[in-house]
Design a protein around this motif. Structure first.
Motif, PDB file in Angstrom:
ATOM      1  N   TRP A  23      -4.048 -36.976 -19.854  1.00  0.00           N
ATOM      2  CA  TRP A  23      -3.572 -38.357 -19.951  1.00  0.00           C
ATOM      3  C   TRP A  23      -4.714 -39.358 -20.028  1.00  0.00           C
ATOM      4  O   TRP A  23      -4.520 -40.480 -20.510  1.00  0.00           O
ATOM      5  CB  TRP A  23      -2.665 -38.696 -18.764  1.00  0.00           C
ATOM      6  N   VAL A  39       2.496 -45.440 -25.043  1.00  0.00           N
ATOM      7  CA  VAL A  39       3.642 -44.689 -24.529  1.00  0.00           C
ATOM      8  C   VAL A  39       4.905 -45.340 -25.082  1.00  0.00           C
ATOM      9  O   VAL A  39       5.117 -46.538 -24.914  1.00  0.00           O
ATOM     10  CB  VAL A  39       3.671 -44.671 -22.986  1.00  0.00           C
ATOM     11  N   ARG A  42       9.069 -42.435 -21.469  1.00  0.00           N
ATOM     12  CA  ARG A  42       8.654 -41.508 -20.410  1.00  0.00           C
ATOM     13  C   ARG A  42       9.749 -41.487 -19.352  1.00  0.00           C
ATOM     14  O   ARG A  42      10.221 -42.529 -18.920  1.00  0.00           O
ATOM     15  CB  ARG A  42       7.337 -41.952 -19.791  1.00  0.00           C
ATOM     16  N   ARG A  52       9.026 -35.906 -19.252  1.00  0.00           N
ATOM     17  CA  ARG A  52       9.000 -35.939 -20.719  1.00  0.00           C
ATOM     18  C   ARG A  52       8.385 -37.262 -21.158  1.00  0.00           C
ATOM     19  O   ARG A  52       8.794 -38.320 -20.688  1.00  0.00           O
ATOM     20  CB  ARG A  52      10.395 -35.791 -21.296  1.00  0.00           C
ATOM     21  N   THR A  53       7.410 -37.166 -22.054  1.00  0.00           N
ATOM     22  CA  THR A  53       6.702 -38.353 -22.537  1.00  0.00           C
ATOM     23  C   THR A  53       6.589 -38.290 -24.047  1.00  0.00           C
ATOM     24  O   THR A  53       6.315 -37.234 -24.617  1.00  0.00           O
ATOM     25  CB  THR A  53       5.289 -38.441 -21.924  1.00  0.00           C
ATOM     26  N   ARG A  55       4.443 -40.362 -27.019  1.00  0.00           N
ATOM     27  CA  ARG A  55       3.397 -41.355 -27.270  1.00  0.00           C
ATOM     28  C   ARG A  55       3.149 -41.467 -28.772  1.00  0.00           C
ATOM     29  O   ARG A  55       3.338 -40.505 -29.515  1.00  0.00           O
ATOM     30  CB  ARG A  55       2.085 -40.968 -26.580  1.00  0.00           C
TER      31      ARG A  55
END
Length: 180
Positions: A23, A39, A42, A52-53, A55
């Motif tokens: 990150w 982002v 998220r 869960r992200t 980007r």
């Protein structure tokens, strides 16, 4: 023909530290081509506990001389989706470009997990698929360029992560990041 890349690498850092470095990896001296990281979404899945992200990453690309006539703007928008399971200590990421995909689509999967041979280390498996939809004899040339560039960038990416991991180690020695 679609080109594939596969590689497994080990960081001599624990999983918590490596996922933190993931990150924090931009900016670093080995990723000067990365313009921005945002982002988009998220959340923690309430049923599984998985983070869960999504980007959006903007990168400045490098084109070979023969490719500059086909693509005028070498900037690439990359979508990165990740899932972190803190229970199993596994992080899976998928990245792919969302522009220039007709010329060359790059899909990369990475799996970060505790190294089965040494639980203090982290194993990263990288798999990628390079696909071009160009015709006229350019398809193979574009895919070969893509796979070579991907392999070169994998080395730079590891150096960048190692740089960030070393910065974390130094800061931890000064009292920062005490839980990692």
């Amino acid at each position: 023909m679609v080109k594939f890349f596969q590689h497994t690498f080990k960081y001599e850092y624990n999983w918590d530290c490596v996922t933190l470095a993931f990150w924090l990896r931009y900016p670093n001296p080995f990723a000067s081509h990365v313009e921005s990281v945002d982002v988009i979404d998220r959340y923690v899945d309430p049923n599984t506990g998985i983070l869960r992200t999504t980007r959006l990453i903007l990168k400045r690309g490098v084109l070979p001389k023969w490719g500059r006539t086909l693509i005028r703007n070498p900037e690439a928008c990359i979508i990165e989706e990740s899932m972190i399971d803190p229970e199993s200590k596994t992080m899976i990421t998928l990245t792919k470009n969302i522009n220039h995909a007709r010329a060359m689509q790059v899909e990369e999967w990475q799996t970060y997990r505790v190294d089965p041979n040494n639980h203090e280390f982290t194993q990263v498996k990288t798999e990628a698929k390079i696909i071009s939809n160009f015709g006229w004899g350019l398809k193979d040339r574009v895919e070969l360029f893509g796979i070579k560039k991907f392999a070169d960038n994998t080395m730079k990416s590891r150096k960048g992560m190692s740089h960030v991991l070393e910065m974390i180690r130094e800061k931890r020695g000064r009292g920062f990041f005490t839980s990692v």
